[in-house]
Structure formats: structure tokens, C-alpha cells
Design a protein around this motif. Structure first.
Motif, PDB file in Angstrom:
ATOM      1  N   TYR A 634     -12.208 -21.677 136.746  1.00 20.92           N
ATOM      2  CA  TYR A 634     -11.499 -22.195 137.915  1.00 20.92           C
ATOM      3  C   TYR A 634     -12.318 -23.268 138.633  1.00 20.92           C
ATOM      4  O   TYR A 634     -11.783 -24.292 139.076  1.00 20.92           O
ATOM      5  CB  TYR A 634     -11.172 -21.050 138.868  1.00 20.92           C
ATOM      6  N   CYS A 638     -11.145 -27.199 139.200  1.00 18.64           N
ATOM      7  CA  CYS A 638     -11.059 -27.860 140.508  1.00 18.64           C
ATOM      8  C   CYS A 638     -11.593 -29.282 140.464  1.00 18.64           C
ATOM      9  O   CYS A 638     -11.262 -30.106 141.324  1.00 18.64           O
ATOM     10  CB  CYS A 638     -11.825 -27.055 141.558  1.00 18.64           C
ATOM     11  N   ASP A 643      -1.998 -30.618 134.678  1.00 20.25           N
ATOM     12  CA  ASP A 643      -1.161 -29.487 135.090  1.00 20.25           C
ATOM     13  C   ASP A 643      -1.052 -28.455 133.980  1.00 20.25           C
ATOM     14  O   ASP A 643      -0.989 -27.247 134.237  1.00 20.25           O
ATOM     15  CB  ASP A 643       0.232 -29.986 135.480  1.00 20.25           C
ATOM     16  N   TRP A 646      -4.097 -26.322 134.121  1.00 16.17           N
ATOM     17  CA  TRP A 646      -4.011 -25.373 135.227  1.00 16.17           C
ATOM     18  C   TRP A 646      -3.104 -24.199 134.858  1.00 16.17           C
ATOM     19  O   TRP A 646      -3.415 -23.039 135.163  1.00 16.17           O
ATOM     20  CB  TRP A 646      -3.459 -26.068 136.474  1.00 16.17           C
ATOM     21  N   LYS A 664      -4.601 -18.666 142.664  1.00 15.68           N
ATOM     22  CA  LYS A 664      -5.074 -20.008 143.020  1.00 15.68           C
ATOM     23  C   LYS A 664      -4.558 -21.044 142.024  1.00 15.68           C
ATOM     24  O   LYS A 664      -4.146 -22.146 142.401  1.00 15.68           O
ATOM     25  CB  LYS A 664      -6.598 -20.030 143.053  1.00 15.68           C
ATOM     26  N   THR A 667      -0.879 -21.621 142.440  1.00 19.67           N
ATOM     27  CA  THR A 667      -0.666 -22.402 143.656  1.00 19.67           C
ATOM     28  C   THR A 667      -0.862 -23.884 143.382  1.00 19.67           C
ATOM     29  O   THR A 667      -0.117 -24.733 143.903  1.00 19.67           O
ATOM     30  CB  THR A 667      -1.643 -21.939 144.758  1.00 19.67           C
ATOM     31  N   ARG A 668      -1.847 -24.220 142.535  1.00 16.38           N
ATOM     32  CA  ARG A 668      -2.088 -25.624 142.193  1.00 16.38           C
ATOM     33  C   ARG A 668      -0.872 -26.237 141.498  1.00 16.38           C
ATOM     34  O   ARG A 668      -0.510 -27.377 141.760  1.00 16.38           O
ATOM     35  CB  ARG A 668      -3.306 -25.740 141.269  1.00 16.38           C
ATOM     36  N   GLN A 670       2.106 -25.091 141.744  1.00 14.36           N
ATOM     37  CA  GLN A 670       3.276 -24.814 142.582  1.00 14.36           C
ATOM     38  C   GLN A 670       4.335 -24.020 141.825  1.00 14.36           C
ATOM     39  O   GLN A 670       5.535 -24.321 141.878  1.00 14.36           O
ATOM     40  CB  GLN A 670       3.874 -26.118 143.125  1.00 14.36           C
TER      41      GLN A 670
END
Length: 1241
Positions: A634, A638, A643, A646, A664, A667-668, A670
Motif C-alpha cells: 500500500y 501511494c 487504477d 489499486w 484504503k 477508497t482510492r 472509489q
């Protein structure tokens, strides 16, 4: 800048001019009376060209590369082809001084000492123009529109293509400063020409604006001859109002070099840009680089000097042994050729070194040799600082910028501490000349590197300390620290690496390796050191233990990631290498040198440009994921991954039940769906659930691993969740297999869900069949109705039991919607819903069926007749609508509809319609008057509406006469109608009826018929009214001409009272009654003549039926003496015939009553007895048979031979001939519009 000699040759004669072939492959040299052609690559003489008889002074090549020209002292110009063949020769009166080809039209300008020649391939002859002075040089503008000529008398003449002088520039020196060389700047783009602003003190410049890519079309001029601020470029503030002239002003800049030892610049308009630049030598030649960024000047100082386009000297290209007569730049290159007095031809390559500095995301570099551009690598913002001198070194650190110029060092600072601020201002100036290899700036100091020595100077120029190294310093870098105590990382040629603090005299040796240092960087925590040595090896050390952690080959530069301790990157061999922790190196192609690594951005210097490359950190992230190191993965993500990366991290962490990391990551990207899943699992864990199999099953179901999820659900004892999952996914076969039982309830549920799915995937027929089999009739009906499947709806409706009311009602609804009212009626009958059946008949306007149903069920009367009446009214069937309203008991609505229609007719001047509607309203009121409670009000309205109907019926004729060009009525009819209206309009005038129109018609017809007195009265009345402009002249003329007529009326027009035989005046103050007996006149409803009718009344006790029967008897008349007897009461006077007395004579009893002359002012009606009624003939009596509560009205014709017809509907009287004609014209009564074939009264 360095000049490297590529090749050199020497000829015996002076080299006066040179010209490159546009592609740069050949060089044409004017030497003596020959032209020499060289190969520019190695200086090989390809061919000498002979054709001139004397010294060749000038040579020029056309831009298209097809031909070149040479001019000589033998007064001739020779045109040569690119194949080195002479094709044309022409002469001047004096020696040729210069030649130049138009860059667009390829027109050749040749200049001698006394004239100018213009030749083009299309012309057979050369056009020549005289010159006032000797021409020494010439140059065309870039667009080929203008030619600049340099004169020996110090004048510059700018001429158009035809040789006409447009601008004349007179230099201050005059003939003492001959113009020896001129050249137009070849650049056509604004960004290649920074307007020259003379700045008294460039060190005080405040650079406060950013510049971006400047558009190819120049928008406005921004120049100043003098200023105190550095030039600022901000395209957003450009003035869009500049026209074509301003374009020329900016694109065409003329450089002029004269023997007053001055270099000057001019616009096309002749306006000088800036001031003269002193040269300290006599210039013999001037030449621009291809893009116009630099200028070459050569002359009496025996060298070629390089200048900026603004005239700032940068340095010498090459030292020569004699005067330099010509110098040129090879097209689109940095190669320069020089021709000298002693015949030397030198070919140089100019090498421009990169002068730059970098600190984190700010990069400063030299541009155009005299400018510094600071670029923010993240935001791509740039700011230019114009120094007006050669920039030698640049250093940047945080908010500091140091620029070394030949005689000083300038220290700049940012206006604010904002990391995005790009506004610099001068902080300090060290006015000393320094020689150094490297320059470093800190918060309060500058560091000069001179071979083995480092000097630390304050911003005031005071040396504070000095460090002497054991070997040459190869690399130096500021690694940060408090202001005034910054640390420097220094790498030496002997492999030693030191850390120096600027406030400490003693250097700290970090480590020593065997090979020389090329590049250094320290990790963010300062625990690790990366070194690139001279063998292109990247070595990473632990600073504290001095241990070599690892090494990688093929490296030319290295940088640690400033946000991640364990990541570094190094470049080399055309590849970028990223290494995380101890994992293998990940490679990808990248040209240039890595100079910085911040998050996911790698700053790379390639040739002269610095770029920020966004590099996904996918490879190291997956390396951590393979080892289930989710938290570390993670942290890498960052820094910057795609995407997809992620999502992969989120999925892996979720399957590993590492919910914090998964949350987390989701959330990145969405992904709310997975976030909801994680939140639900966390809530369940808080409630005490600990079954990881169930959590993992939910995860698998979200990921699409349904069979694995089902197994986990079953293993955790939640088979129902597996079944729900399969049904929601429409995997019904899997659900049945998983269920493994024949439970009818569960099977029905599955079928219903399968039908839902079939419906959703647009398989409606299959869905309907499944819904029917599952007993879900309502859903089956809904789908069938939506798709218009009537047959399927019929089948379902007939199979359903009448007790299933809801699905049957749905069937009926869709039958109505699909225009099948018959099936809808059948369905309503099946369930006994008569109210809906009535509504169906009404909506489909099937009135007969509705009426039949209403007869059987009177409770639905209102539901049928009210909408029926509304439908009739909407279709202009108002009579039928009234009847329907009456049947529905909605009399008020009938009256309101007719009142509105009547009002509309009046407003729209449809007076015939208004009369008809008022008559209908009156009859409607008469019907309502049968109600005793409303009798008086309704009878009053009846008489009022009857009166209005008569008025509008008559006024319709007047309106048509006034408004239409042709009249369809006789003058007598118009005369009678206008008199009738005037007698009726004694009080209020109804809406729409114009007294002006009525009086105007009366006046004209009275005059035409001989009623001059009445006509004069009408004209006098008109004078007191507001007359429309279109009648004004006609009325004024009529008022004058009527004065010439007699003041009396024609006796033929005087109306006669048929009761008392009195002649009545044409204008009757009493109205439409006799002035003597007060008997109301009865008018024809067509011609409005007074009819020979007298109304009579029945004695008390005689009913209408009895009266009619007595009249029908037509008893024979007896000869008797009649005796009149007058009876006077309080309310009336009555003439009574005393039948008991013996009569004398054979007169009609009714006529005898009329012969009595009235003398009073009260109207005495004619009242008849039974004997009088018996004596009357049926054909002489007209009866208005009014419905209750009105009494019938009786009229006796006094001229039986003149036939009168009464309409049986409206009871209006007509001459029979007129009535028959009107019936033929209109097929109905003109008053009440009763049809001819209508049998009803």
C-alpha cells in the motif's frame, strides 16, 4: 559555448562572399574571379566555376535550391543552376556589390554602385531602378514583400517588390558611417524574438509572470525602448486589437551594421528598436542563425563574434589572421563558415553546453545564452529572467536562485514561501568576477567549486570558510538542513565521499571506494547512500555500517525516492531501473539522465530539456503483494500506480482479510460496492461474528467466484445465502442443483425469480409463461399489456375466475389502452363492475350502449349525460348538449356554456351567431322557469335574452352593410332595421352594437329614400359621437349636402298603425309602439316592415285550448248591432262588446273593436270574448304557443290576403314570400336555425 574547427582551406584570392545551398550539402565561395563549390561535410573542393572576368563580390542561393547567382566587378550577374551550369547573364553599368533572392517568389535583386536590378524567371528583361548612393548590401524580408538596401552614405532604403522606396532610414553618422552589412531576422514566430527592452539595471528585475507556449499567430506588440523591469511574457494579457501592420512590425526585424562601429535593430516601419550597440571594430558581414536566435558578426577585428538576437555579445567563434569579409551559418545547424581577406575558409561547429540547476521540483536552465528559465516540474509553470549578459552558471535551492554572469553573481529569492510561487526578485548582488567549475547556493551562502577547493561565501561576497580536498571534486549536492547550516554531499575523483556542513570547517568522510564518483544521492532518512562510479556501476551503501547493500550495472545517474525510504531509480543504457528493497530491478525504456525521484514522478534530463515522467510503481507493488506484505504494498501504491493496480491490491488484501488496507485501496478507486461489503463485515465483527469462512464467502461472491462462495456458505451452515446468490444471479439451474429437493414452495419461488430474470433480459414471452405457471397473473398481465399482446390477455382473462378481481381489472385496463373496448366491456361484465363499464362507454364515446345501460340503471344517469353533453358542446352541437345537460340535471352548466359562446360571438363580431345563442339562452331560461323557485328570475332573463336576440339579429345586417363592400339588402330593409334599432336602444347599448354604424346607415338610407328630415336628424346625432376616421369624410359631406334637401320626409315611408290607422312619425320617441293607441308594432324578422297584425288577449276564464277550439269553429257571422262598452278599472282600460244588445250592420266584431280611438296615454289591450273568437277565421289568427309558465300570444291579421308566416320554433313573423326565399337560401329558419325537415316545433 565552444567553437570546434571542422575543416579549413585556403585560396589565393580574398573571399568576399559565401552562400550555402539550402539543404546545407554545398558551399559556394566567391574567391577572385571564380566560384568555388565545396562539400560541407569534409571541405572537399567539388568544382571551380568560371564565368566572370573580374573579382566576384557576391553570391546568393535561391531558397528552393534550384539556382544561385553571382555578381562581379565585371558589371555582370550570372544565374547558375544547382547542377553548376550557367544559364543566364545580364549586366549593370557598374560593378555588382550584392545579390539576394526573394525567399518566396525567387525574384533576384542585384545591386551595383548606381542602380538596382530586379529579375525573375518569368520576365525576359531586368527592371532597373536608380540609386542616389552606392549600394553595399541588400536583404529581403521573410515574406518577400520588401527589400532593404544598405547605402554607402549611411542610409537604409526599404523598397517593395517593384523597387519603389517605402521607408528611408537615415543613420546619425551619415556618410561617415557607411552601412556595410544588413540582414532581416529569419524568424517568423514571436517566441523566437523577445522584444529588446533597454533595462538600466537588469539585476533589479522582478520576474513575476509565467509564460506558456506562445501561439504561432502574434497577437500584439509589446516593446519599449527603455525600462527598469525585466521583460515579462503573459500571453493572456496580449492585446487582440493589433492588425496586420503590427504583425509586420514584429515579424520583420532588420539588423544593421555600419562602419561607425555600431550594431542597430529596426522595425519594418523604420522605427529603431532599443539603442545602438557599440562594436569597437568595423563590421564587414552580418548573418543570422536559421531560427534567428543568434547573430554572427565579422570584420576588422579578425574574428567572428557571436551575438544574441538582441545584440548582446556572447563570445568569439574563431580567431583569424586577417579581416573577416564574410561569415554564414549552415541552414538548420550550428555550423559556421568564415571567409577572410587572406583567402582562408574556416568551417566551425558551435557547441552550446547545458548550464542548469535542479532542486526537487524546480529546474533552472539557460536559454538563448543570456536568459534563465525556471521551470516548475510538477505544474509545468515557467518564468523567464532576462540577464542581458552571458549566463555562465546557475544554482537553485529551495527559494534561492544564483546566476553567475561574466562580472558578477546575482542572488534571487522567491516572493513568498509558497511552494508554487514562481515570482523571483533580486536579493543580493556580488559584483566580482569568479572562476569556478561548479556553483551551489544555500539559504545564506554560495559555494564555489574550483578543482579541489570549495569556497563558502556569504551573499555579500565575503569568504567565510574554505575546504581543500584530496582529489578533484566530481559531484556536489545540497542535501538540506537548517538555514546557514546546510549539508553538502561531495564526491571526489579518488572515490571518497564526504558530507560537509557550511558552518563547519571540518568535512566528514562517509566512505571511500576504489572508483571515481560520477553521481551521488542520499535516501530520505539519510541512512543509505547511492553512488554511481566511473564504471557505470550503481552501488548502495548503509551509511552507518559502511556496508555495501547491493550494486547494479549500467548506471549513469541515480536518485532516491524522496517519499519512500526503500526505493531508488537509476538510468543508463537507454533504460530506467527501479529497485524496491531487496527485490529484483524493474526496467523500462527511458532516454536521458535521472536527476530526481519524487513519489511517482521521475525527473529526467534529456539533451537540453527537463521533463517529469509519471512512472507507475506497479512492479515493486506486486513484488510486495507476492509476499502478502499488504501494508508495504500500500505504501508503494501511494507513490503512484494505475487504477488497475489499486484494484488488484484491494482484491488481494480483501482475500487476505486485511480489511484496513483493502478499505484504503477501494477508497482510492472509489468502489463503493466493495467499501459497503467491508463496512458490513466490520459491523458484523463488532457484533461478535468470527466466522472467517462466511466473510470470505461474501468476498468470493462479490468477486464472481460463485461456486467457491457457495461451498463456503454451505460449510458455514448458510445454505439459504447460497440459494439467494444463485437466484439473484439468474443461475436457476445451479440453484435447483444446489437445492436438491422438490419443495413446491421453493420451486414456485425459483420459477418466479426466473421469470423476473427473463423479463429483465428482454425475454417477455418466456417471462409471461413462467409467471402464469407460478400463479403470478398480475405480472403476466402487465408484461402482455406493455407489449400489446391482446390475444394473450384475452386468454388470461377468460381463464381467470370472476372472483380474481385485481387481475381482471388489469386486463380491462390494458384492453382499453390497446383500443379493444369490446373485450374490456366483457371483462367488466364478468366481474360486475357496471360503473367502470359506464366509464368505458363514455371514454370510447359509445353513447348508445351507455344510454341503454343508463335506462336499466338510472343511478348512472349523471355519469353518462354530463360527459355526453360536454362532448356535444365541444363538437358545436349545443342544442343537443343542452338537452343532455337537462337530462343530467345540469341546467346551470348549459346556461354558462351558452353565455360564454354568446359573449365570444359578440366579441368576434359574429352577430348572427350571437342572436342565435341569445335565443337559445332565452329558451333555456324558459325551461328553467318551470321551477317555481326560479320562475321570476328566469322569466326576466328570458325577456332580456329575447330582446337581445332581436337586436343582434337586426344589427347583423347593419354590421355587414358597414363593413363589407357590397350590400345584399334593399335600402328599405336597411332603413327599417336602423329605425328599429334606434327605437330599441333607448337605454343601454348592448356590447358590440355601434350607434355610429346604426345612425350612419339610417342617414344614408334616409337620404336615398327621401326621408330628408330624418337624415338630417341622424347626421346631427352623429356629430355628437366619436366617428371612425373612415366615415369622417362621408359624414361631413352628407351633413353638408342634406342641407340642400327639403326639411320633410316622404309620406310613403310613414309607418301606419293597423289598429287605429294612425300615421306614425319615422322617429318615434315612444319606441316601436303607436303614438296614438300605444299598440306595439309587430315587425317582419327579415324586412322589419310593420306587419298588419294586432295582438289580442282572451277574456278572463278562457283557456288557450278553449280559445283555439273556438277559433277553429269558424261560426257564421250574424248581422247584429254591436255595442261598445268601456270599462275602466285601476290597472287597465278595457273595450267590451255587449253581445246582449242588438247589433246593427255586418261588420267584423274584431274590427269593430279596433275602430275605437284611444285618447289616453295608457295602452289598452284588445280583449276578446268567446263570441269574437268564434267569429275569427283560423287562417287569420297566428298563435305563439309558448311553453309554461308563459301564456300564449294571439295575433289577428287585418289583411287576410297578404300572407304572413310564423316560425313554429322561435315564433318570429315573416312575409310568407320572404320566409320561403330565406328557407331556400339557408335551409333553415334565419332566426332560430330550425331545419326545414325538422318536424318538431
Amino acid at each position: 559555448m565552444r567553437a570546434v574547427l571542422t575543416w579549413r582551406d585556403k585560396v589565393e584570392q580574398c573571399v568576399y562572399d559565401l552562400a550555402f545551398k539550402p539543404d546545407g550539402t554545398q558551399l559556394i565561395v566567391a574567391a577572385g574571379n571564380r566560384l568555388l563549390v565545396y562539400d560541407t561535410s569534409d571541405g572537399t573542393l567539388l568544382q571551380p566555376l568560371k564565368g566572370h572576368k573580374d573579382t566576384v563580390y557576391c553570391v546568393a542561393y535561391a531558397k528552393d535550391g534550384k539556382r544561385f547567382a553571382s555578381g562581379s566587378a565585371d558589371k555582370s550577374v550570372i544565374i547558375w543552376t544547382s547542377k553548376l551550369e550557367g544559364i543566364l547573364k545580364y549586366t549593370h553599368n557598374d560593378s555588382i556589390q550584392c545579390v539576394s533572392y526573394n525567399p518566396i517568389t525567387h525574384q533576384l535583386a542585384s545591386c551595383s554602385s548606381s542602380d538596382i536590378g530586379l529579375w525573375s524567371p518569368e520576365q525576359k528583361s531586368v527592371s532597373k531602378h536608380k540609386s542616389s548612393s552606392k549600394i553595399t548590401c541588400c536583404s529581403w524580408t521573410n515574406d518577400g514583400q520588401y527589400l532593404a538596401l544598405g547605402m554607402f552614405n549611411g542610409v537604409v532604403s526599404i523598397r517593395n517588390k517593384n523597387g519603389e522606396e517605402k521607408v528611408k532610414i537615415e543613420r546619425p553618422g551619415g556618410s561617415l558611417s557607411p552601412i556595410w552589412s544588413i540582414s532581416w531576422n529569419p524568424s517568423s514566430r514571436w517566441e523566437n524574438f523577445w522584444m529588446n527592452i533597454e533595462i538600466e539595471d537588469s539585476e533589479e528585475a522582478i520576474v513575476s509572470r509565467y509564460f506558456q507556449d506562445i501561439p504561432s499567430t502574434l497577437k500584439s506588440a509589446v516593446y519599449s525602448s527603455q525600462g527598469s523591469e525585466a521583460e515579462e511574457d503573459e500571453p493572456e494579457e496580449e492585446d487582440n486589437g493589433a492588425g496586420d501592420d503590427s504583425l509586420e512590425e514584429r515579424n520583420d526585424i532588420l539588423a544593421v551594421a555600419d562602419w561607425g562601429q555600431k550594431l542597430s535593430f529596426y522595425q519594418l516601419s523604420g522605427k529603431q528598436i532599443g539603442k545602438d550597440h557599440s562594436l569597437n571594430f568595423d563590421p564587414c558581414c552580418i548573418s543570422y542563425f536559421t531560427k534567428g536566435e543568434y547573430i554572427l558578426l565579422g570584420g576588422s577585428d579578425k574574428q567572428v563574434s557571436l551575438f544574441t538576437k538582441d545584440g548582446v555579445r556572447l563570445g568569439a567563434v574563431g580567431e583569424q589572421t586577417s579581416w573577416v569579409w564574410t561569415c554564414k551559418v549552415k541552414p538548420d545547424s550550428n555550423y559556421v563558415v568564415v571567409g577572410c581577406q587572406d583567402g582562408t575558409i574556416s568551417f566551425y561547429q558551435l557547441i552550446f553546453s547545458t548550464v542548469h540547476g535542479l532542486y526537487k521540483d524546480r529546474y533552472a536552465y539557460r536559454d538563448s545564452m543570456t536568459d534563465v528559465i525556471v521551470q516548475h516540474l510538477i505544474t509545468e509553470q515557467k518564468v523567464r529572467i532576462k540577464c542581458k549578459e552571458l549566463v555562465k552558471k546557475i544554482a537553485i535551492y529551495k527559494n534561492r536562485l544564483a546566476i553567475q554572469l561574466p562580472e558578477k553573481i546575482l542572488i534571487y529569492e522567491l516572493y513568498s514561501e509558497d511552494s508554487l510561487d514562481m515570482r523571483y526578485r533580486v536579493k543580493e548582488k556580488i559584483a566580482r568576477k569568479f572562476e569556478c567549475n561548479l556553483l551551489v547556493v544555500c539559504a545564506d551562502h554560495i559555494i564555489l567549486c574550483q578543482e579541489r577547493r570549495l569556497q563558502c561565501l556569504s551573499f555579500s561576497g565575503v569568504k567565510e570558510r574554505e575546504w581543500q580536498m584530496e582529489s578533484l571534486i566530481r559531484y556536489i549536492k545540497v542535501i538540506g538542513g537548517p538555514p546557514g547550516r546546510e549539508g553538502l554531499l561531495v564526491g571526489l575523483k579518488n572515490g571518497q565521499i564526504l558530507k560537509i556542513f557550511v558552518d563547519n570547517l571540518f568535512a566528514i568522510v562517509l566512505l571511500k571506494q576504489a572508483t571515481a564518483v560520477r553521481c551521488l544521492d542520499m535516501s530520505a532518512s539519510r541512512n543509505k547512500l547511492a553512488v554511481v562510479d566511473e564504471n557505470d556501476m550503481c552501488l548502495v551503501y548503509d551509511i552507518h555500517t559502511k556496508e555495501l547493500l547491493f550494486q547494479e550495472p549500467n548506471a549513469n545517474s541515480v536518485a532516491w525516492n524522496t517519499q519512500c525510504e526503500d526505493m531508488l531509480c537509476f538510468s543508463g543504457g537507454g533504460y530506467l531501473n527501479i529497485k524496491a528493497s531487496t527485490f529484483p530491478v524493474h526496467q523500462q525504456k527511458l532516454q536521458g539522465f535521472v536527476v530526481g525521484y519524487n513519489g511517482s514522478k521521475i525527473f529526467c534530463l534529456h539533451v537540453f530539456s527537463m521533463s517529469a515522467v509519471e512512472v507507475p510503481q506497479s512492479a515493486p507493488m506486486y513484488q510486495y503483494l507476492d509476499r502478502k506484505m499488504f501494508r508495504e504494498a500500500y505504501q508503494i501504491a501511494c507513490l503512484g500506480v494505475t487504477d488497475a493496480d489499486w484494484r488488484e491490491l484491494a482484491m488481494e488484501a480483501l482475500e487476505g482479510l486485511e480489511f484496513e488496507t483493502a478499505k484504503k485501496a477501494f477508497t482510492r478507486v472509489q468502489d463503493l460496492r466493495y467499501l459497503e461489503l467491508i463496512n458490513s463485515i466490520e459491523e458484523r465483527k463488532k457484533r461478535g461474528e468470527t466466522n472467517n469462512d462466511l466473510f470470505l464467502a461474501d468476498v468470493f461472491s462479490y468477486q464472481g467466484k460463485f461456486h467457491e462462495a457457495a461451498k463456503l456458505y454451505k460449510r458455514s451452515g448458510h445454505e439459504n445465502l447460497a440459494l439467494d446468490m444463485y437466484t439473484e444471479l439468474r443461475m436457476f439451474e445451479y440453484a435447483k442443483d444446489f437445492l436438491g429437493s422438490e419443495d413446491p414452495k421453493e420451486t414456485k419461488m425459483l420459477i418466479t425469480k426466473q421469470a423476473d430474470w427473463a423479463r429483465n433480459i428482454n425475454e417477455p414471452k418466456a417471462a409471461v409463461e413462467m409467471y402464469i405457471s407460478a400463479g403470478e397473473h398480475c405480472k403476466a398481465i402487465e408484461i402482455s399489456g406493455e407489449h400489446g399482446w391482446v390475444d394473450m390477455l384475452i386468454d388470461i382473462a377468460r381463464k381467470l375466475d370472476k372472483a380474481e378481481r385485481e387481475p381482471l381489472l388489469m386486463c380491462a385496463h390494458f384492453f382499453k389502452k390497446l383500443d379493444n373496448p369490446g373485450y374490456a366491456a366483457e371483462t367488466y361484465l364478468k366481474i360486475g363492475d357496471l360503473k367502470s363499464l359506464v366509464q368505458l362507454h363514455v371514454e370510447t364515446q359509445r353513447w348508445d350502449e351507455a344510454f341503454a345501460l343508463g335506462e336499466k340503471h338510472p343511478e348512472f344517469k349523471d355519469d353518462i349525460y354530463v360527459p355526453y353533453a360536454q362532448w356535444l358542446a365541444e363538437n358545436d352541437r349545443f342544442e343537443e348538449a343542452q338537452k343532455a345537460f337537462h337530462k343530467a340535471g345540469r341546467q346551470g352548466e348549459a346556461v354558462r356554456v351558452l353565455e360564454q359562446l354568446t359573449h365570444n360571438a359578440v366579441v368576434e363580431s359574429r352577430f348572427s351567431d350571437a342572436a342565435y345563442y341569445y335565443w337559445m339562452l332565452s329558451m333555456q331560461c324558459l325551461d328553467i322557469a318551470q321551477d317555481p323557485a326560479q320562475k321570476e328570475v328566469m322569466l326576466s332573463k328570458f325577456h332580456h335574452f329575447q330582446h337581445l336576440a332581436e337586436l343582434y339579429h337586426g344589427y347583423h345586417v347593419i354590421h355587414r352593410y358597414v363593413e363589407e363592400p357590397f350590400s345584399f339588402h334593399l335600402p328599405e330593409t336597411l332603413f327599417n332595421i336602423s329605425r328599429f334599432l334606434l327605437h330599441s336602444l333607448t337605454k343601454d347599448t348592448p356590447l358590440g352594437i355601434s350607434k355610429v354604424n346604426t345612425l350612419f346607415t339610417l342617414a344614408k338610407q334616409s337620404k336615398a329614400l327621401g326621408a330628408y328630415k330624418l337624415a338630417r336628424h341622424a347626421y346631427d346625432k352623429l356629430q355628437g359621437l366619436q366617428i371612425p376616421a373612415r366615415f369622417q369624410k362621408s359624414i361631413e359631406l352628407g351633413s353638408l349636402t342634406i342641407r340642400s334637401k327639403p326639411f320633410h320626409d316622404s309620406e310613403e315611408l310613414v309607418p301606419l298603425c293597423y289598429r287605429c290607422s294612425t300615421n306614425n312619425p319615422l322617429l318615434n320617441n315612444l319606441g316601436n309602439v303607436c303614438i296614438n293607441c300605444r299598440q306595439p308594432f309587430v315587425f317582419s324578422a327579415s324586412s322589419y316592415e310593420v306587419l298588419h297584425l294586432v295582438e289580442f288577449y282572451l277574456e278572463e276564464g278562457i283557456t288557450d285550448e278553449e280559445a283555439v277550439s273556438l277559433i277553429d269553429l269558424e261560426a257564421p257571422r250574424l248581422k247584429r248591432e254591436n255595442k261598445w262598452q268601456e270599462i275602466t278599472s285601476n290597472n287597465a282600460q278595457t273595450l267590451r262588446l255587449d253581445e246582449s244588445m242588438d247589433s246593427v250592420g255586418d261588420d267584423d266584431p274584431f274590427t269593430a273593436k279596433l275602430s275605437f280611438e284611444q285618447g289616453g296615454s295608457e295602452f289598452v289591450p284588445v280583449v276578446v270574448s268567446r263570441s269574437v273568437l268564434r267569429s275569427m277565421s283560423r287562417r287569420d289568427v297566428l298563435i305563439k304557443r309558448w311553453p309554461q309558465p308563459l301564456r300564449w300570444q294571439y295575433f289577428r291579421s287585418l289583411l287576410p290576403d297578404a300572407s304572413i308566416t310564423m316560425c313554429p320554433s322561435c315564433f318570429q313573423m315573416f312575409h310568407s314570400e320572404d320566409y320561403e326565399l330565406l328557407l331556400l337560401q339557408h335551409t333553415c329558419c334565419p332566426y332560430c336555425r330550425r331545419r326545414m325537415d325538422d318536424p318538431s316545433p
